[in-house]
Scaffold this motif. Structure first.
Motif, PDB file in Angstrom:
ATOM      1  N   ARG A  42       0.830  -1.207   0.000  1.00  0.00           N
ATOM      2  CA  ARG A  42       0.000   0.000   0.000  1.00  0.00           C
ATOM      3  C   ARG A  42       0.867   1.261   0.000  1.00  0.00           C
ATOM      4  O   ARG A  42       0.582   2.211  -0.723  1.00  0.00           O
ATOM      5  CB  ARG A  42      -0.940  -0.013   1.201  1.00  0.00           C
ATOM      6  N   LEU A  43       1.891   1.281   0.821  1.00  0.00           N
ATOM      7  CA  LEU A  43       2.775   2.444   0.885  1.00  0.00           C
ATOM      8  C   LEU A  43       3.474   2.680  -0.445  1.00  0.00           C
ATOM      9  O   LEU A  43       3.556   3.815  -0.919  1.00  0.00           O
ATOM     10  CB  LEU A  43       3.795   2.267   2.009  1.00  0.00           C
ATOM     11  N   ALA A  45       2.442   1.905  -3.283  1.00  0.00           N
ATOM     12  CA  ALA A  45       1.437   2.316  -4.268  1.00  0.00           C
ATOM     13  C   ALA A  45       0.924   3.730  -4.000  1.00  0.00           C
ATOM     14  O   ALA A  45       0.083   4.238  -4.738  1.00  0.00           O
ATOM     15  CB  ALA A  45       0.272   1.333  -4.276  1.00  0.00           C
ATOM     16  N   ALA A  47      -0.513   4.871  -0.960  1.00  0.00           N
ATOM     17  CA  ALA A  47      -1.648   4.965  -0.036  1.00  0.00           C
ATOM     18  C   ALA A  47      -1.431   6.083   0.973  1.00  0.00           C
ATOM     19  O   ALA A  47      -0.315   6.328   1.423  1.00  0.00           O
ATOM     20  CB  ALA A  47      -1.846   3.643   0.703  1.00  0.00           C
ATOM     21  N   GLY A  48      -2.510   6.730   1.317  1.00  0.00           N
ATOM     22  CA  GLY A  48      -2.470   7.803   2.301  1.00  0.00           C
ATOM     23  C   GLY A  48      -2.926   7.326   3.667  1.00  0.00           C
ATOM     24  O   GLY A  48      -3.208   6.143   3.884  1.00  0.00           O
ATOM     25  N   ARG A  49      -3.037   8.284   4.556  1.00  0.00           N
ATOM     26  CA  ARG A  49      -3.407   7.995   5.949  1.00  0.00           C
ATOM     27  C   ARG A  49      -4.753   7.280   6.060  1.00  0.00           C
ATOM     28  O   ARG A  49      -4.896   6.335   6.834  1.00  0.00           O
ATOM     29  CB  ARG A  49      -3.406   9.292   6.739  1.00  0.00           C
ATOM     30  N   GLU A  51      -6.382   5.354   3.881  1.00  0.00           N
ATOM     31  CA  GLU A  51      -6.326   3.967   3.414  1.00  0.00           C
ATOM     32  C   GLU A  51      -5.560   3.078   4.388  1.00  0.00           C
ATOM     33  O   GLU A  51      -5.982   1.961   4.691  1.00  0.00           O
ATOM     34  CB  GLU A  51      -5.692   3.891   2.029  1.00  0.00           C
ATOM     35  N   ILE A  52      -4.444   3.568   4.905  1.00  0.00           N
ATOM     36  CA  ILE A  52      -3.665   2.795   5.871  1.00  0.00           C
ATOM     37  C   ILE A  52      -4.477   2.608   7.158  1.00  0.00           C
ATOM     38  O   ILE A  52      -4.519   1.522   7.732  1.00  0.00           O
ATOM     39  CB  ILE A  52      -2.311   3.469   6.172  1.00  0.00           C
ATOM     40  N   GLU A  54      -7.752   2.554   7.495  1.00  0.00           N
ATOM     41  CA  GLU A  54      -8.831   1.599   7.247  1.00  0.00           C
ATOM     42  C   GLU A  54      -8.290   0.169   7.209  1.00  0.00           C
ATOM     43  O   GLU A  54      -8.905  -0.751   7.748  1.00  0.00           O
ATOM     44  CB  GLU A  54      -9.547   1.932   5.938  1.00  0.00           C
ATOM     45  N   PHE A  55      -7.136  -0.030   6.588  1.00  0.00           N
ATOM     46  CA  PHE A  55      -6.527  -1.359   6.564  1.00  0.00           C
ATOM     47  C   PHE A  55      -6.228  -1.830   7.988  1.00  0.00           C
ATOM     48  O   PHE A  55      -6.560  -2.957   8.355  1.00  0.00           O
ATOM     49  CB  PHE A  55      -5.235  -1.349   5.737  1.00  0.00           C
ATOM     50  N   ILE A  81       2.648   6.628   7.929  1.00  0.00           N
ATOM     51  CA  ILE A  81       2.853   7.550   6.813  1.00  0.00           C
ATOM     52  C   ILE A  81       4.045   8.466   7.090  1.00  0.00           C
ATOM     53  O   ILE A  81       4.877   8.697   6.206  1.00  0.00           O
ATOM     54  CB  ILE A  81       1.569   8.380   6.551  1.00  0.00           C
TER      55      ILE A  81
END
Length: 100
Positions: A42-43, A45, A47-49, A51-52, A54-55, A81
């Motif tokens: 994710r990082l 790709a 991904a922001g705060r 998305e991280i 939520e994961f 992040i």
């Protein structure tokens, strides 16, 4: 699932073990390794705060069976992040330094 070996995985492992939402990192230092590869993907790709966060929330609830309110996944997402940015994550895999 283990991520590619390297300093990115080691730095992220250290960060997850400091967070330690289950409270077992001192006895089981690889407890959160299941999160390493998905987080690094994710990082890398971009991904922001949100998305991280939520994961992490999803993993806390569905994988670890925890109430995500206590471990504060959004705060941890901000730390992840910030670590990624300060470690030079945009430079590519294998070039990330571990936390000091």
């Amino acid at each position: 699932m283990r991520p590619r070996s390297g300093t990115a995985g080691n730095g992220l492992r250290q960060l997850l073990n400091e967070w330690d939402p289950i409270g077992v990192a001192d006895e089981v230092p690889d407890e959160y390794d299941c999160l390493l590869a998905p987080l690094l993907r994710r990082l890398r790709a971009g991904a922001g705060r949100a998305e991280i966060g939520e994961f992490l929330r999803h993993e806390l609830e569905d994988h670890f069976g925890l109430d995500p309110v206590g471990p504060r996944p959004d705060a941890m997402a901000a730390r992840v992040i910030a670590w990624w940015a300060s470690a030079g994550g945009a430079e590519g895999p294998g070039r990330v330094r571990p936390l000091p």
